[in-house]
Design an enzyme around this catalytic site. Structure first.
Site, mmCIF file in Angstrom:
data_model
loop_
_atom_site.group_PDB
_atom_site.id
_atom_site.type_symbol
_atom_site.label_atom_id
_atom_site.label_comp_id
_atom_site.label_asym_id
_atom_site.label_seq_id
_atom_site.Cartn_x
_atom_site.Cartn_y
_atom_site.Cartn_z
ATOM 1 N N HIS A 237 0.830 -1.212 0.000
ATOM 2 C CA HIS A 237 0.000 0.000 0.000
ATOM 3 C C HIS A 237 0.863 1.261 0.000
ATOM 4 C CE1 HIS A 237 -3.694 2.295 0.984
ATOM 5 N NE2 HIS A 237 -2.840 3.085 1.619
ATOM 6 N N GLU A 238 1.797 1.331 0.936
ATOM 7 C CA GLU A 238 2.630 2.536 1.047
ATOM 8 C C GLU A 238 3.584 2.678 -0.136
ATOM 9 O OE1 GLU A 238 1.825 4.737 3.086
ATOM 10 O OE2 GLU A 238 0.487 3.490 4.291
ATOM 11 N N HIS B 139 1.901 4.582 -2.881
ATOM 12 C CA HIS B 139 1.993 6.038 -2.688
ATOM 13 C C HIS B 139 3.390 6.532 -3.067
ATOM 14 C CE1 HIS B 139 -1.904 6.356 -0.846
ATOM 15 N NE2 HIS B 139 -1.587 5.655 0.235
#
Length: 445
Positions: A18-19, A22
């Site tokens: 997920h990170e 980003h």
């Protein structure tokens, strides 16, 4: 230890993916990333790579990517162009949505890989139909093979479960197409499932079981009513109060209705028929008194092996099946969450870290394909829920940047601050509810 390890690995993989979503998009949009952290709180390990400090922190329940931003600290004039707040709204939106998209890609990739590799599955055959159950009343019989639910083709027992959830809450009955040996295909109108009744026991409550059980005693609980009456292992059940027994489900139903009543059970023991007088013990199930003997049936191993198969697709079909499975789960997640908000679905279906840990451990014990399937499901849920338009979540930030794109100016800091506080309160309330449900689910009362 396996449960703990599976939980840590599950969270670690999901948060990292997920990170990194980003981070990857931020770097390509020209934004300077200051910190990439897995976990919150005090860093346990950290290292520098380029402009970014990478770290593992004390609390593993999440992570974050911190970018250069004038709203957090002063930014040197030479670096203003790399500040997140100075980017075009479309770039901001891309950075925000990249985290959930990364989780979606992970889920689709895992489903694709599992479909191409092949997974153990059960044919959608209702080996046992419980007498008096919704399925029995609708006209289903033991041995029916379920081909379709509505317009959805049913390839396995798991797909049957998902299809029935997808049809839950409808106004009318659910059209179920079955194939019956010697009679061909027929359509059965199965009563619609109430949303509040959706849980892992759904198929059992409908009266459906894939397990081909025999009318043969395989286990006897010491000190139980059956043991006291002299029932023995390998006894074949023949009749109950003179009524010939057709299935183990029929036997269960008759015993359940005879709590504290003296009944006669005929068994075949070797070449002899033996009559046993037995009184089923009264017990409470879901607040209702039911009779219990304390016996378990033998499984027809030959029929069980015939139901098991390897569900496998070629690479192209596996991709299509994986995307369809991801879309189905995402849609069900959104629909269920929406129904919870308007009170049509019970809030006790919300799960927290304890449930995730327990199921992660159980799936790991079941094998790596089962664990990867579970990991894909959690990744998909994380992606969908993160896109909800709630401040603090990615969906809330996406809403702010969409407003900026439409109005031509950033959302006022005060409005964003109030939104963040409201979102934090909602998130904490949701976490508290999830932990409460976990406690009720796994801690004995």
């Amino acid at each position: 230890m396996l449960t703990l390890l599976a939980f840590v690995v599950t969270l670690g993989v999901l948060v990292t993916i997920h990170e990194y979503g980003h981070y990857w998009v931020a770097k390509r949009c020209g934004v300077k990333v200051l910190t990439f952290s897995i976990g919150f709180g005090k860093p346990l390990v950290k290292w520098q790579r380029g402009d970014t400090t990478w770290q593992l922190a004390l609390l593993p329940l999440g992570g974050y990517v911190r970018m250069l931003d004038e709203r957090e600290a002063a930014v040197p004039a030479a670096e203003l162009a790399r500040a997140f707040n100075r980017q075009h709204p479309l770039k901001k939106m891309a950075v925000v949505v990249a985290g959930p998209v990364a989780n979606l890609i992970l889920a689709c990739g895992l489903y694709w890989g599992l479909g191409a590799w092949g997974v153990d599955a059960l044919r959608p055959i209702a080996s046992e139909i419980k007498p008096g159950s919704p399925a029995a009343l609708a006209g289903m019989r033991s041995g029916d093979e379920i081909l379709r639910v509505g317009e959805a083709n049913i390839a396995s027992w798991d797909r049957l479960f998902i299809a029935l959830i997808d049809e839950a809450g409808g106004d009318g009955p659910v059209s179920v197409t079955v194939r019956r040996e010697g009679e061909g295909e027929r359509i059965i109108a199965l009563p619609s499932v109430a949303v509040r009744d959706i849980d892992p026991q759904l198929l059992s409550r409908l009266g459906l079981s894939p397990v081909p059980m025999m009318l043969r005693v395989a286990q006897i609980v010491p000190g139980s009513a059956a043991a006291k009456a002299g029932m023995q292992l390998h006894d074949d059940l023949v009749a109950f109060n003179g009524v010939p027994l057709q299935s183990w489900s029929m036997f269960q139903s008759l015993v359940s209705a005879a709590a504290d009543q003296r009944v006669n059970i005929t068994v075949r023991r070797g070449d002899k028929l033996v009559e046993l007088a037995v009184t089923p013990e009264r017990t409470q199930v879901a607040g209702k008194p039911v009779g219990r003997l304390g016996v378990a049936p033998a499984v027809n191993e030959a029929a069980w092996e015939a139901q098991r198969f390897r569900l496998q697709y070629d690479l192209v079909d596996a991709l299509g099946q994986g995307l369809d499975k991801a879309w189905t789960y995402a849609r069900i997640t959104l629909v269920m969450f929406g129904r919870m908000l308007i009170g049509q679905a019970p809030l006790d279906q919300i799960s927290g870290p304890v449930t995730i840990a327990v199921y992660a451990g159980q799936s790991a014990e079941a094998g790596w394909t089962t664990y990867l399937d579970y990991l894909a499901l959690i990744s998909l849920s994380l992606a969908v829920l993160n896109l909800l338009p709630v401040p603090v979540l990615d969906g809330g930030h996406l809403l702010y940047h969409t407003a900026e794109l439409l109005t031509g100016r950033p959302v006022p800091a005060r409005v964003e601050e109030i939104g963040q506080r409201i979102g934090l309160v909602l998130l904490l309330a949701l976490m508290a509810l999830a932990l409460f449900n976990d406690f009720n689910r796994f801690v004995p009362g």
